[in-house]
Design a protein around this motif. Structure first.
Motif, PDB file in Angstrom:
ATOM      1  N   ARG A  64       0.808  -1.223   0.000  1.00 54.20           N
ATOM      2  CA  ARG A  64       0.000   0.000   0.000  1.00 54.20           C
ATOM      3  C   ARG A  64       0.839   1.270   0.000  1.00 54.20           C
ATOM      4  NH1 ARG A  64      -5.322  -1.090  -1.337  1.00 54.20           N
ATOM      5  NH2 ARG A  64      -5.663  -3.235  -0.709  1.00 54.20           N
ATOM      6  N   GLU A 109       8.824  -4.629  -2.258  1.00 54.08           N
ATOM      7  CA  GLU A 109      10.034  -4.852  -1.478  1.00 54.08           C
ATOM      8  C   GLU A 109       9.597  -5.615  -0.226  1.00 54.08           C
ATOM      9  OE1 GLU A 109      13.436  -4.213  -1.969  1.00 54.08           O
ATOM     10  OE2 GLU A 109      13.358  -5.466  -0.187  1.00 54.08           O
ATOM     11  N   VAL A 110      10.170  -6.799  -0.011  1.00 53.34           N
ATOM     12  CA  VAL A 110       9.720  -7.661   1.097  1.00 53.34           C
ATOM     13  C   VAL A 110      10.854  -8.053   2.040  1.00 53.34           C
ATOM     14  CG1 VAL A 110       7.800  -8.636  -0.229  1.00 53.34           C
ATOM     15  CG2 VAL A 110      10.035  -9.778  -0.285  1.00 53.34           C
ATOM     16  N   GLY A 129      12.123  -6.729   6.774  1.00 50.99           N
ATOM     17  CA  GLY A 129      11.638  -7.114   8.105  1.00 50.99           C
ATOM     18  C   GLY A 129      12.537  -8.178   8.704  1.00 50.99           C
ATOM     19  N   GLY A 133      13.797  -3.584  10.571  1.00 48.83           N
ATOM     20  CA  GLY A 133      12.724  -2.972  11.369  1.00 48.83           C
ATOM     21  C   GLY A 133      11.565  -2.408  10.577  1.00 48.83           C
ATOM     22  N   LEU A 134      11.433  -2.797   9.303  1.00 54.04           N
ATOM     23  CA  LEU A 134      10.426  -2.145   8.459  1.00 54.04           C
ATOM     24  C   LEU A 134       9.239  -3.051   8.127  1.00 54.04           C
ATOM     25  CD1 LEU A 134      12.989  -0.214   6.299  1.00 54.04           C
ATOM     26  CD2 LEU A 134      11.133   0.874   7.566  1.00 54.04           C
ATOM     27  N   GLY A 135       9.103  -4.123   8.910  1.00 57.46           N
ATOM     28  CA  GLY A 135       7.930  -4.983   8.749  1.00 57.46           C
ATOM     29  C   GLY A 135       7.002  -4.850   9.948  1.00 57.46           C
ATOM     30  N   GLY A 188       9.446   5.731   9.428  1.00 54.18           N
ATOM     31  CA  GLY A 188      10.665   4.940   9.577  1.00 54.18           C
ATOM     32  C   GLY A 188      10.372   3.639  10.280  1.00 54.18           C
ATOM     33  N   GLY A 189      11.387   2.797  10.355  1.00 58.18           N
ATOM     34  CA  GLY A 189      11.229   1.503  10.996  1.00 58.18           C
ATOM     35  C   GLY A 189      11.379   1.594  12.503  1.00 58.18           C
ATOM     36  N   ASN A 243       5.238   4.476  12.071  1.00 59.57           N
ATOM     37  CA  ASN A 243       6.115   3.373  11.670  1.00 59.57           C
ATOM     38  C   ASN A 243       5.784   2.892  10.271  1.00 59.57           C
ATOM     39  OD1 ASN A 243       6.352   3.291  14.641  1.00 59.57           O
ATOM     40  ND2 ASN A 243       7.527   1.428  14.223  1.00 59.57           N
ATOM     41  N   GLU A 244       6.799   2.737   9.460  1.00 57.40           N
ATOM     42  CA  GLU A 244       6.625   2.058   8.187  1.00 57.40           C
ATOM     43  C   GLU A 244       6.649   0.559   8.498  1.00 57.40           C
ATOM     44  OE1 GLU A 244       6.013   3.073   4.917  1.00 57.40           O
ATOM     45  OE2 GLU A 244       5.740   0.918   4.864  1.00 57.40           O
ATOM     46  N   VAL A 245       5.583  -0.153   8.138  1.00 60.14           N
ATOM     47  CA  VAL A 245       5.459  -1.576   8.512  1.00 60.14           C
ATOM     48  C   VAL A 245       5.230  -2.484   7.303  1.00 60.14           C
ATOM     49  CG1 VAL A 245       4.571  -1.077  10.821  1.00 60.14           C
ATOM     50  CG2 VAL A 245       2.959  -1.355   8.924  1.00 60.14           C
ATOM     51  N   GLY A 246       5.275  -1.941   6.099  1.00 63.40           N
ATOM     52  CA  GLY A 246       4.864  -2.715   4.929  1.00 63.40           C
ATOM     53  C   GLY A 246       5.997  -3.264   4.091  1.00 63.40           C
ATOM     54  N   LEU A 247       7.217  -3.305   4.625  1.00 60.26           N
ATOM     55  CA  LEU A 247       8.357  -3.684   3.797  1.00 60.26           C
ATOM     56  C   LEU A 247       8.922  -5.072   4.118  1.00 60.26           C
ATOM     57  CD1 LEU A 247       9.889  -0.126   3.693  1.00 60.26           C
ATOM     58  CD2 LEU A 247       9.316  -1.453   1.665  1.00 60.26           C
ATOM     59  N   GLY A 248       8.112  -5.855   4.856  1.00 59.40           N
ATOM     60  CA  GLY A 248       8.521  -7.242   5.117  1.00 59.40           C
ATOM     61  C   GLY A 248       7.632  -8.204   4.334  1.00 59.40           C
ATOM     62  N   ILE A 249       7.819  -9.473   4.632  1.00 60.90           N
ATOM     63  CA  ILE A 249       6.999 -10.529   4.022  1.00 60.90           C
ATOM     64  C   ILE A 249       5.528 -10.333   4.449  1.00 60.90           C
ATOM     65  CG2 ILE A 249       6.517 -13.015   4.396  1.00 60.90           C
ATOM     66  CD1 ILE A 249       8.630 -12.694   2.317  1.00 60.90           C
ATOM     67  N   PRO A 255       2.277 -10.722   6.191  1.00 62.18           N
ATOM     68  CA  PRO A 255       2.068 -11.418   7.477  1.00 62.18           C
ATOM     69  C   PRO A 255       1.084 -12.580   7.333  1.00 62.18           C
ATOM     70  CG  PRO A 255       1.657  -9.039   7.684  1.00 62.18           C
ATOM     71  CD  PRO A 255       1.784  -9.344   6.222  1.00 62.18           C
ATOM     72  N   ARG A 279      -1.483  -3.400   8.171  1.00 65.15           N
ATOM     73  CA  ARG A 279      -0.477  -2.765   7.311  1.00 65.15           C
ATOM     74  C   ARG A 279      -1.110  -2.123   6.082  1.00 65.15           C
ATOM     75  NH1 ARG A 279       3.738  -6.427   4.023  1.00 65.15           N
ATOM     76  NH2 ARG A 279       2.234  -7.219   2.563  1.00 65.15           N
ATOM     77  N   ASP A 280      -2.249  -2.653   5.634  1.00 68.37           N
ATOM     78  CA  ASP A 280      -2.980  -1.975   4.563  1.00 68.37           C
ATOM     79  C   ASP A 280      -3.495  -0.613   5.034  1.00 68.37           C
ATOM     80  OD1 ASP A 280      -2.546  -4.046   2.832  1.00 68.37           O
ATOM     81  OD2 ASP A 280      -4.615  -4.748   2.780  1.00 68.37           O
ATOM     82  N   GLY A 292      -0.663   1.826   5.424  1.00 70.92           N
ATOM     83  CA  GLY A 292      -0.210   2.311   4.118  1.00 70.92           C
ATOM     84  C   GLY A 292      -1.142   3.392   3.579  1.00 70.92           C
TER      85      GLY A 292
END
Lengths: 165, 165, 165
Positions: free
Chosen positions: A12, A120-121, A124, B122-124, C9-10, C119-125, C127, C136-137, C140
């Protein structure tokens, strides 16, 4: 090879909307290559939302696996997104190295601009399960390979593009 | 303190390759400080892949915990990576604050360029388990402290460096 | 609307400290809007750590849900953080679209600078669980909406601001 743009970003983060803007700044018609497979309600809702937003002038091709065929025409193309294409390859146990080489060859043959969207994944914590770890490794490799070929690479943050290349 | 560079980025974002390029632009020999411990096959494969890629001119030191000793020489050094060093400290229940202070003192004594590679984690989404949360908190603190000292900080995206400092 | 800054940021990327610096560069008094709810020891420790660090000149308002009321005054405000506000809305099953519209209206009425931390939380795998995916949606979407309104958007990496807008 015609101009290649890679739009990366988190969930998103506005990747699709930004990429659509890049393509629709060119003369219509445009080709939207959808890699999503509507295997559950959540995904069906996302696909419908994306489709409803797109203006006239778009022709949609569904290409969960065969990106080279979808890239064969001479119109501007938006591929949304590589992450789902890679997921489809992984879950179907296809040869990712071969598929990636075929994608590169298809990009080399492009005669109109191409915009590739991908998530980008890898930013985390290391995922617990091996498939997710393999997925993010493959995604990282694919992004590096495509970013090296691309003329433009952007990293989306909160709907805003940060230029990487 | 000689020039310090911090290379941050996600999984498979091209951190190591970029960092190696920074170091090998300097006159050989160079020191590669490996913090990885080969405790399973997946990790052994990663270590072997990294080692196979490196050119002649590298001397490898294994330093899962004692970074200050590995930094004692007068050659350009690449530490790959801080994330695993921090993992080793955490799993071994070492004093992270003390280890970090010792690392800072060792960096102050460096007379040749130093490149530190670390994963941004730390970005997930906030991880479920407390150890992973503690790990990402410690990683964030370590990165901030080292970034404040570094002359150069880059954030890798798809193999491309974004200059942060 | 007075100047709006969004600091993304993370985890432990230095968002709060950077945001505090932006606000305290203005004449005191300043308002610190805390969205955290101290529902466990880990969170209580984080809140205490943040509070202990802040200098004199700060007035603290606790606003786990009602951000518009907390934004009503005419002093510089730091909201720390939107991620927890969104978490509180989600867990309390509040109407997020309505709350977001009310937040936007409150920002429009501001007559002094406002700094929002998130917090940016959308850059991992992606969930595993649906609530985390929804979170996270929503995060975003909120970030994109606020970034579009903000005069300044920064993405923190290792304590250092990267200017996005």
């Amino acid at each position: 090879m015609s101009a290649l743009t890679l739009v990366l970003g988190g969930a998103r983060s506005g990747k699709s909307l930004y990429a659509e803007g890049l393509v629709t700044a060119l003369p219509a018609p445009w080709v939207y290559v959808a890699t999503a497979q509507a295997f559950d309600d959540e995904m069906r809702a996302r696909i419908a939302e994306h489709r409803a937003r797109r203006a006239e002038g778009w022709r949609t091709l569904e290409a969960p696996l065969d990106l080279p065929a979808a890239l064969a025409g001479d119109r501007p193309v938006l591929v949304d997104c590589l992450t789902l294409w890679l997921t489809n390859l992984l879950l179907g146990e296809h040869d990712i190295a071969a598929a990636t080489s075929a994608l590169e060859a298809a990009l080399d043959r492009r005669t109109a601009p191409t915009v590739l969207v991908s998530n980008e994944v890898g930013l985390g914590i290391v995922p617990d399960n091996a498939l997710a770890r393999r997925f993010r490794d493959e995604a990282g490799r694919l992004h590096r390979l495509l970013a090296a070929r691309a003329q433009n690479v952007v990293f989306m943050v909160a709907g805003l593009p940060m230029r990487v290349k």
